[in-house]
Write a protein that holds these residues in place. Sequence first.
Motif, PDB file in Angstrom:
ATOM      1  N   THR A  70      -1.337   0.190   5.704  1.00 28.84           N
ATOM      2  CA  THR A  70      -2.149   0.324   4.485  1.00 28.84           C
ATOM      3  C   THR A  70      -2.127   1.778   4.019  1.00 28.84           C
ATOM      4  OG1 THR A  70      -3.602  -1.320   5.504  1.00 28.84           O
ATOM      5  CG2 THR A  70      -4.361  -0.315   3.444  1.00 28.84           C
ATOM      6  N   TRP A 115      -7.229   1.474   1.477  1.00 30.79           N
ATOM      7  CA  TRP A 115      -7.070   0.312   0.588  1.00 30.79           C
ATOM      8  C   TRP A 115      -7.917   0.475  -0.679  1.00 30.79           C
ATOM      9  CZ3 TRP A 115     -10.142  -3.521  -1.472  1.00 30.79           C
ATOM     10  CH2 TRP A 115      -9.472  -4.647  -1.978  1.00 30.79           C
ATOM     11  N   THR A 127      -1.713  -5.408  -0.813  1.00 37.52           N
ATOM     12  CA  THR A 127      -1.436  -4.873   0.517  1.00 37.52           C
ATOM     13  C   THR A 127      -2.610  -5.187   1.449  1.00 37.52           C
ATOM     14  OG1 THR A 127      -0.174  -3.089  -0.458  1.00 37.52           O
ATOM     15  CG2 THR A 127      -0.952  -2.740   1.796  1.00 37.52           C
ATOM     16  N   ILE A 177      -5.366  -4.999   4.476  1.00 42.79           N
ATOM     17  CA  ILE A 177      -6.059  -3.924   5.187  1.00 42.79           C
ATOM     18  C   ILE A 177      -5.727  -4.114   6.662  1.00 42.79           C
ATOM     19  CG2 ILE A 177      -8.310  -2.903   5.721  1.00 42.79           C
ATOM     20  CD1 ILE A 177      -9.313  -4.412   3.118  1.00 42.79           C
ATOM     21  N   GLN A 202       4.341  -0.520  -2.474  1.00 42.20           N
ATOM     22  CA  GLN A 202       3.743  -1.821  -2.181  1.00 42.20           C
ATOM     23  C   GLN A 202       4.718  -2.958  -2.453  1.00 42.20           C
ATOM     24  OE1 GLN A 202      -0.428  -1.590  -4.037  1.00 42.20           O
ATOM     25  NE2 GLN A 202       0.560   0.355  -4.508  1.00 42.20           N
ATOM     26  N   PRO A 228      -8.229   2.352   7.395  1.00 42.95           N
ATOM     27  CA  PRO A 228      -7.446   1.484   6.508  1.00 42.95           C
ATOM     28  C   PRO A 228      -8.251   0.927   5.328  1.00 42.95           C
ATOM     29  CG  PRO A 228      -7.736   0.476   8.673  1.00 42.95           C
ATOM     30  CD  PRO A 228      -8.233   1.871   8.782  1.00 42.95           C
TER      31      PRO A 228
END
Length: 409
Positions: free
Chosen positions: A60, A245, A32, A34, A21, A241
Amino acid sequence: MARIGLDDTWGFATRSIHAGQQPDPAYGAVTTPIYQTSTYAQEGVGIHKGYDYARSGNPTRTALEECLASLEGGTDGIAFSSGMGAESAIAYLLRSGDHIIVHDDCYGGTPRLFNHLIAKFDVRIDYVDATNPDNVRRALRPDTRLVWFETMTNPLLRVIDISAVAERAHTVGALVVADSTFTSPYLVRPLDLGADIVLHSATKYLGGHSDAILGALIVRDADLAQQLRFVQKAAGAVPGPLDAWLILRGLKTLSVRMRQHQANAQAIARFLRDQPGVMRVIYPGLDDHPDHALASRQMRGFGGMISAEVAGGKEAAYRVLGRTRLFTLAESLGGVESLIEHPASMTHASIPAERRAAIGVADGLIRLSVGIEDEADLIADLRRAFESVETRRIDTPSEESRTPISSVV
Ligand SMILES: *Cc1c(COP(=O)(O)O)cnc(C)c1O
């Protein structure tokens, strides 16, 4: 700020927060984003920033995969839509005629996958008790392709000696799959001990908040990584995603959660051991657990799962389950909230009663996924729930409550 990659030597907690990240290059968002998209604009045909279609890749998901690889000491993480999706991806590595060995006390979905969906491709499956690594050695054949076990089994919480099993499996070139769902990389890193593939239902401890389903495989071998990456794209069981996440966010607190899970579990295991309504407590952190020494050697702590056999069988177990207020009656595990369940009628109901009895999943057995609430509150909740059992036990000791402990371990 550069992306924190796999080569960095930061500690576990630091990597769980930063690996894979970096602040978002577009606007500096610290977390980060989505990337909720199915496709990516191309500047010219085939000219893009590394992503062309979201089944093949999503930023992601990439962040999550790199973070998982870093935590497990692997080179590649490959994420799937569920733990079973990850298991299925491994099954795609098999050829007709292959032989596989699976530890006989496994998450129920694993034999369901192999017996019902994979066996029809003429894959031969032997279930053996891998708590004795020599049972694995005896079952090996020249065409054994996989040896599969869980780092900590369910619900009896046996611990498998990873390096001993891996050493034997590798004599015939079999791949060693370690399902580390119950331990997480915080407690043990199977790749360091010789496993070839680490499998996670990230739904459990990695996510940690009971709000997403996701699976992952982590490997070190480049060729294996490439094969599994191809399965991910070709078979297509990819996570969305948002789910990627949620797991990425969960990972950030993995080390503090695990410390609290196991501190609470240790206290609760001791409390249960002193309860007159409890016949036996199964927790690897107790010195009477059959794998206590192995667990002490192999793991950084003993985890957050406890099983206990309530005196008075199923009826008494149901009374306890019906009386807790903090421990929620539910399947699954590994979340911040404490859960309680009855394996014989819930998670292990698909196993025939005889087989359950043979492996020690008694009708009075309950399983606790100890959360990270206040220890005193959790103990008070259980104390209240157990009051019902103690009085009843004196009135009606059941057949089962007189079974000697040694016969069921
Ligand atoms: C839950 C679980 C799985 C399956 O994972 P899903 O995310 O539910 O598909 C596999 N192995 C173990 C040990 C599990 O607990």
